[in-house]
Write an enzyme that holds these catalytic residues in place. Structure first.
Site, PDB file in Angstrom:
ATOM      1  N   SER A 127      -1.906  -1.817   9.351  1.00  0.00           N
ATOM      2  CA  SER A 127      -2.750  -1.498   8.199  1.00  0.00           C
ATOM      3  C   SER A 127      -3.176  -2.798   7.536  1.00  0.00           C
ATOM      4  CB  SER A 127      -1.980  -0.639   7.190  1.00  0.00           C
ATOM      5  OG  SER A 127      -2.697  -0.519   5.975  1.00  0.00           O
ATOM      6  N   TYR A 179       5.708  -0.263   2.093  1.00  0.00           N
ATOM      7  CA  TYR A 179       4.781   0.129   3.155  1.00  0.00           C
ATOM      8  C   TYR A 179       4.037  -1.098   3.683  1.00  0.00           C
ATOM      9  CZ  TYR A 179       0.681   2.208   5.399  1.00  0.00           C
ATOM     10  OH  TYR A 179      -0.307   2.526   6.288  1.00  0.00           O
TER      11      TYR A 179
END
Length: 263
Positions: free
Chosen positions: A140, A153
């Site tokens: 990501s 995350y």
């Protein structure tokens, strides 16, 4: 059956994983679909078999469960037909760092880091022995941006990028291709599962567009594919600056500014 390598896809019941399954099935690859939701996997598998005349196996697994993870590892290490791993399974983060519990931290790191790494480790020796194959790790852009306030995350996705780059250096000379795919916000179920209000987010890329772009990068054998990045040279410059920084820190003395006491 086809002469093309089979593709094992984690997190395959919906979103990015299901779309990868559709695309590879359309290319004539047999599939192994991995996820927790067996009914959804079975429905997808049936549709892909009918539409593409390929073999589609379903492997129900919760990759945060040690027994289930070991079963998927065994399939990757033992099934010589599998030549491509799409390491897609992952979960998002709801709330800031101080909102997390021990349980949410463990689950996030176990799925996004531990499971992904162990699955890559399970298939890599066999691919090296064969002298061909591919590992695709879904990261990501959050892994580049601590400013996004998704600290755990983002840290897991920074790990995915680093791991992919390291694996590229180790495995590409042996014929194994490793790709890191760094999506920005993409319209998938991960947002709802993490408790995020979609109305608070900026416009997001659709899954089809994301996966199609990632597969163009795959076909081009890109090391890092960032589908929303408009100017490819931005990444090249970023990576060049990183390497330049490394060249300057290979020294045996502290920098002058740290050897002078001020005031």
């Amino acid at each position: 059956m086809t002469n093309r390598p089979s593709v094992l896809i984690t997190g395959a019941s919906s979103g990015i994983g299901a779309t990868y399954a559709e695309r590879f099935a359309a290319r004539g690859h047999d599939l192994v679909l991995v996820a927790r939701d067996k009914p959804r996997l079975e429905a997808l598998a049936a549709r892909l078999r009918d539409a593409n005349s390929v073999r589609v196996d379903v492997l129900q697994a919760d990759l945060t469960d040690a027994t289930d993870l070991a079963a998927v590892e065994a399939r990757l290490s033992d099934d010589a037909r599998i030549g491509i791993l799409i390491n897609n399974a992952g979960m998002g983060q709801s709330g800031r760092f101080i909102d997390q519990t021990a349980g949410t931290i463990d689950r996030l790191i176990t799925l996004n880091i531990l499971a992904l790494t162990r699955l890559a480790s399970a298939i890599a020796p066999r691919l090296v022995q064969a002298g061909e194959g591919a590992i695709v790790n879904i990261g990501s852009v959050v892994g580049l941006a601590p400013e996004f306030a998704m600290t755990i995350y983002g840290a897991t996705k920074a790990f995915v990028l680093f791991l992919s780059q390291g694996l590229h250096l180790e495995l590409s000379p042996k014929g194994v291709y490793v790709q890191a795919v760094l999506p920005a916000a993409t319209r998938t179920e991960i947002w709802e599962r993490s408790g995020t209000d979609l109305n608070l987010l900026p416009p997001m890329m659709e899954v089809d567009e994301l996966v199609d772009a990632a597969l163009i990068g795959f076909d081009r054998r890109e090391q890092v594919t960032i589908p929303p990045l408009q100017a490819a040279e931005r990444w090249d410059a970023y990576d060049s600056m990183r390497k330049g920084l490394l060249a300057e820190i290979k020294q045996d003395r502290a920098a002058e500014r740290y050897r002078t006491v001020e005031g």
